[in-house]
Write a protein that holds these residues in place. Structure first.
Motif, PDB file in Angstrom:
ATOM      1  N   LEU A 188     -38.359 -24.925  43.031  1.00 10.02           N
ATOM      2  CA  LEU A 188     -37.653 -23.875  42.325  1.00 10.02           C
ATOM      3  C   LEU A 188     -38.354 -23.549  41.006  1.00 10.02           C
ATOM      4  N   SER A 189     -38.311 -22.283  40.634  1.00 12.32           N
ATOM      5  CA  SER A 189     -38.993 -21.813  39.423  1.00 12.32           C
ATOM      6  C   SER A 189     -38.007 -21.035  38.559  1.00 12.32           C
ATOM      7  N   GLY A 190     -38.523 -20.468  37.463  1.00 10.26           N
ATOM      8  CA  GLY A 190     -37.657 -19.717  36.556  1.00 10.26           C
ATOM      9  C   GLY A 190     -36.872 -20.650  35.656  1.00 10.26           C
ATOM     10  N   GLY A 191     -35.879 -20.104  34.985  1.00  8.07           N
ATOM     11  CA  GLY A 191     -35.103 -20.880  34.040  1.00  8.07           C
ATOM     12  C   GLY A 191     -33.794 -21.384  34.616  1.00  8.07           C
ATOM     13  N   ILE A 192     -33.161 -22.246  33.847  1.00  6.39           N
ATOM     14  CA  ILE A 192     -31.821 -22.702  34.197  1.00  6.39           C
ATOM     15  C   ILE A 192     -30.857 -21.580  33.815  1.00  6.39           C
ATOM     16  N   PRO A 193     -30.064 -21.075  34.742  1.00  2.00           N
ATOM     17  CA  PRO A 193     -29.220 -19.909  34.420  1.00  2.00           C
ATOM     18  C   PRO A 193     -28.199 -20.231  33.336  1.00  2.00           C
ATOM     19  N   ASN A 194     -27.978 -19.265  32.461  1.00  2.00           N
ATOM     20  CA  ASN A 194     -27.019 -19.440  31.369  1.00  2.00           C
ATOM     21  C   ASN A 194     -25.607 -19.710  31.875  1.00  2.00           C
TER      22      ASN A 194
END
Length: 273
Positions: A188-194
């Motif tokens: 998994l990539s991207g950020g940790i969702p807010n």
């Protein structure tokens, strides 16, 4: 054999020490059967197509055996099936899309097998699901962008030890009853969702072993029930936020092998860790 037992409603032979065996094809003669419990009895061979003839079946428990082959698509003709446990076998192949037709399904356990390809996205539209256990397989799909929106009862989502790609969708925040969320050891990539902070019932959050970037969202300070948090082995940056100190229930915290900077929050010494 089974043609003489047509009135059976429940059949439980699990958790015994049989030498081995197979599921006989005449199991399909038990047309009144509602619960079939054959867990942990060293079953071998494949799941027969005839299991799809059990149209009254509500619970199917075949986990902890040595079953091989694929899931017969005939199983998904059953409109009353509520629980499927096929975990801890040697099943393989693709999970049929017909699984999305089981609109009364509450538990789906396929852990510790050799399933590959995409997780059928229509699984995440089954509003009755409480537990989805698909960990330790070879699934390689994206997480659907609407994950969580159609799962108002979901309490456990275990997808760790697969090959899932893409980002964690912010829609996961809609699964407000989640207690256990484990997406670790994927790609998994991207950020940790807010929106992760909306999951206020979480006890365990494991996102380690991915390729996540960005910072720890401040919303984690709303996870007052959280006891286990693992974000290790990613590419997270920034500082270790003071909000972690507000997690009074936290017992285990893993942040190793990231790119954090700054100083350790002094308040960590005041937590229950």
């Amino acid at each position: 054999m089974w043609h003489q037992c047509k009135e059976l409603i429940d059949l439980a032979l699990g958790d015994n020490m049989f030498e081995s065996g197979i599921i006989p094809i005449d199991i399909g003669n038990l047309t009144n059967l509602q619960y079939l419990y054959l867990r942990n009895i060293r079953l071998q061979g494949s799941i027969p197509n005839e299991i799809g003839d059990l149209l009254q079946l509500k619970g199917l428990y075949l986990g902890g055996n040595q079953l091989t082959g694929s899931i017969p698509s005939s199983l998904f003709n059953n409109s009353v099936l509520q629980q499927i446990d096929l975990g801890e076998n040697s099943l393989s192949g693709f999970v049929p899309k017909g699984i999305g037709n089981l609109d009364k399904l509450s538990i789906l356990a396929l852990s510790n097998n050799y399933f590959k390809g995409s997780i059928p996205s229509n699984i995440f539209n089954i509003s009755t699901l409480t537990r989805v256990l698909l960990d330790n397989n070879f699934f390689s799909s994206l997480l659907p962008s609407y994950l969580g929106i159609g799962l108002p009862r979901l309490e456990q989502l275990m997808l760790h030890e697969n090959k899932l790609t893409g980002q964690i969708p912010n829609s996961i925040s809609n699964a407000s009853k989640l207690i256990l969320l484990d997406l670790s050891s994927n790609k998994l990539s991207g950020g940790i969702p807010n929106g992760i902070g909306n999951l206020t019932n979480l006890i365990k959050l494991a996102l380690d072993g991915n390729d996540l970037i960005g910072v720890i969202p401040t919303g984690v300070n709303d996870l007052h029930s959280l006891q286990f948090l693992s974000l290790s082995n990613n590419r997270l940056q920034g500082s270790i936020i003071n909000e972690l100190c507000q997690l009074q229930s936290l017992k285990e915290l893993f942040l190793a092998n990231n790119m954090f900077l700054g100083v350790l929050p002094g308040c960590l010494g005041n937590t229950s860790l």
